[in-house]
Motif scaffolding. Structure first.
Motif, short mmCIF file in Angstrom:
data_model
loop_
_atom_site.label_atom_id
_atom_site.label_comp_id
_atom_site.label_asym_id
_atom_site.label_seq_id
_atom_site.Cartn_x
_atom_site.Cartn_y
_atom_site.Cartn_z
N ASP A 97 0.82 -1.20 0.00
CA ASP A 97 0.00 0.00 0.00
C ASP A 97 0.86 1.26 0.00
N TYR A 98 1.92 1.24 0.81
CA TYR A 98 2.76 2.45 0.90
C TYR A 98 3.49 2.71 -0.42
N GLN A 99 3.94 1.66 -1.09
CA GLN A 99 4.58 1.84 -2.39
C GLN A 99 3.59 2.42 -3.39
N ARG A 100 2.35 1.97 -3.32
CA ARG A 100 1.32 2.50 -4.22
C ARG A 100 1.08 3.99 -3.94
N LEU A 101 1.05 4.36 -2.65
CA LEU A 101 0.85 5.76 -2.29
C LEU A 101 2.01 6.62 -2.78
N LEU A 102 3.25 6.14 -2.62
CA LEU A 102 4.41 6.89 -3.09
C LEU A 102 4.36 7.11 -4.60
N GLN A 103 3.94 6.10 -5.33
CA GLN A 103 3.81 6.24 -6.79
C GLN A 103 2.80 7.33 -7.14
N LEU A 133 -8.60 13.18 0.50
CA LEU A 133 -7.61 12.16 0.81
C LEU A 133 -7.06 11.56 -0.47
N LEU A 134 -5.74 11.62 -0.64
CA LEU A 134 -5.07 10.80 -1.64
C LEU A 134 -4.68 9.52 -0.93
N THR A 135 -5.24 8.40 -1.35
CA THR A 135 -5.13 7.18 -0.57
C THR A 135 -4.21 6.16 -1.21
N SER A 136 -3.91 5.13 -0.43
CA SER A 136 -3.14 3.99 -0.94
C SER A 136 -4.05 2.81 -1.29
N PHE A 137 -5.37 3.02 -1.19
CA PHE A 137 -6.29 1.94 -1.55
C PHE A 137 -6.08 1.53 -3.00
N ARG A 138 -6.16 0.25 -3.27
CA ARG A 138 -5.94 -0.25 -4.63
C ARG A 138 -6.98 0.29 -5.60
N LEU A 169 -4.88 15.62 2.64
CA LEU A 169 -4.13 14.64 3.42
C LEU A 169 -3.79 13.44 2.55
N SER A 170 -2.63 12.84 2.82
CA SER A 170 -2.36 11.51 2.27
C SER A 170 -2.80 10.50 3.31
N PHE A 171 -3.27 9.37 2.83
CA PHE A 171 -3.78 8.34 3.73
C PHE A 171 -3.17 7.00 3.36
N TRP A 172 -2.19 6.59 4.14
CA TRP A 172 -1.63 5.25 4.03
C TRP A 172 -2.61 4.35 4.75
N SER A 173 -3.40 3.63 4.01
CA SER A 173 -4.67 3.06 4.43
C SER A 173 -4.62 2.36 5.78
N GLU A 174 -5.39 2.90 6.71
CA GLU A 174 -5.56 2.39 8.07
C GLU A 174 -4.27 2.37 8.87
N VAL A 175 -3.24 3.07 8.39
CA VAL A 175 -1.95 3.09 9.08
C VAL A 175 -1.55 4.50 9.50
N HIS A 176 -1.61 5.46 8.57
CA HIS A 176 -1.03 6.77 8.88
C HIS A 176 -1.59 7.85 7.94
N TYR A 177 -1.69 9.09 8.48
CA TYR A 177 -2.05 10.27 7.71
C TYR A 177 -0.86 11.23 7.70
N ASN A 178 -0.67 11.92 6.57
CA ASN A 178 0.26 13.03 6.48
C ASN A 178 -0.42 14.20 5.80
N SER A 179 0.22 15.37 5.85
CA SER A 179 -0.30 16.58 5.24
C SER A 179 0.29 16.75 3.84
N LEU A 239 3.21 15.75 -5.71
CA LEU A 239 2.82 16.22 -4.39
C LEU A 239 3.86 15.82 -3.34
N TYR A 240 3.90 16.60 -2.27
CA TYR A 240 4.89 16.40 -1.21
C TYR A 240 4.16 16.15 0.10
N GLU A 241 4.59 15.13 0.81
CA GLU A 241 4.05 14.84 2.14
C GLU A 241 4.85 15.56 3.21
#
Length: 226
Positions: free
Chosen positions: A73-79, A171-176, A196-206, A86-88
């Protein structure tokens, strides 16, 4: 809150006055910063204008991804962050990350997360009819639990934050299957956008566009000695 015996009335009174003064100071600073930044800034939104947002359904956290799924999920969010430029601005993962990320978007600092949490819990408490259907427990127990520092925010608190701060929360998410979720106030037009970025059910960033990242958060260039 802890129950205890007050051993020294004078000391207790002094501490109480100091505590109230600190709270008042924080509130004044928060109001000033909020007024400074309370304008609809669509910079990130324009960059993501080709994305169709998924309607938001408030829900509490029940299921959490496995370690392997979480890494994917985190790799998907980074992509996705790279694709949209965008910058977290990373906030602490201490259980307060949703409120820290919201604080950073509203006040340009994550340090007002206690104030944000307090306002969100007040919104929940004062408007229980709007939210209790989404909570599979006694609602009083839920909002008291959410008032505790370190308690993870969920999609119900996001809706309450959108309503309280008259904000469209994106929310820009990491959901598939869900890249972009939009949370809008229920009974008023939004006066600001919070990203916000949302690393699904793990973490939020600005989230910011690269050119809009607060100066203190920009990565420093490395200077090499030869």
């Amino acid at each position: 809150m802890r129950n205890g015996t007050i051993l020294n009335d004078g000391c207790s009174s002094s501490t109480s006055i100091s505590s109230h003064q600190d709270a008042d100071n924080d509130r004044m600073i928060a109001v000033v910063l909020s007024e400074e930044h309370a304008r609809l800034d669509g910079a990130v939104g324009r960059r993501l204008s080709n994305l169709a947002p998924v309607p938001h359904i408030p829900r509490i956290n029940l299921h959490f991804p496995s370690s392997n799924d979480s890494n994917l999920d985190y790799q998907r969010l980074l992509q996705r962050l790279n694709v949209y430029g965008l910058y977290e601005v990373k906030v602490s993962g201490d259980g307060n990350c949703q409120f820290r990320a919201l604080s950073d978007q509203i006040y340009r600092s994550p340090e007002y997360h206690k104030h944000v949490r307090k306002e969100v819990v007040k919104q929940l408490k004062d408007n229980h009819g709007l939210y209790e259907a989404y909570v599979p427990m006694k609602f009083k127990r839920y909002y008291k639990k959410m008032a505790k520092l370190g308690e993870w925010g969920d999609h119900v608190t996001l809706q309450a934050a959108a309503d309280k701060f008259a904000a469209k929360i994106c929310l820009l998410t990491s959901f598939r299957d869900t890249c972009f979720i939009e949370i809008v106030p229920r009974h008023q037009a939004p006066v600001r956008e919070l990203w916000l970025s949302f690393w699904s059910e793990v973490h939020y960033n600005s989230l910011y566009e690269l050119q809009d990242v607060p100066l203190k958060c920009k990565p420093r260039r490395r200077h090499w000695l030869f």
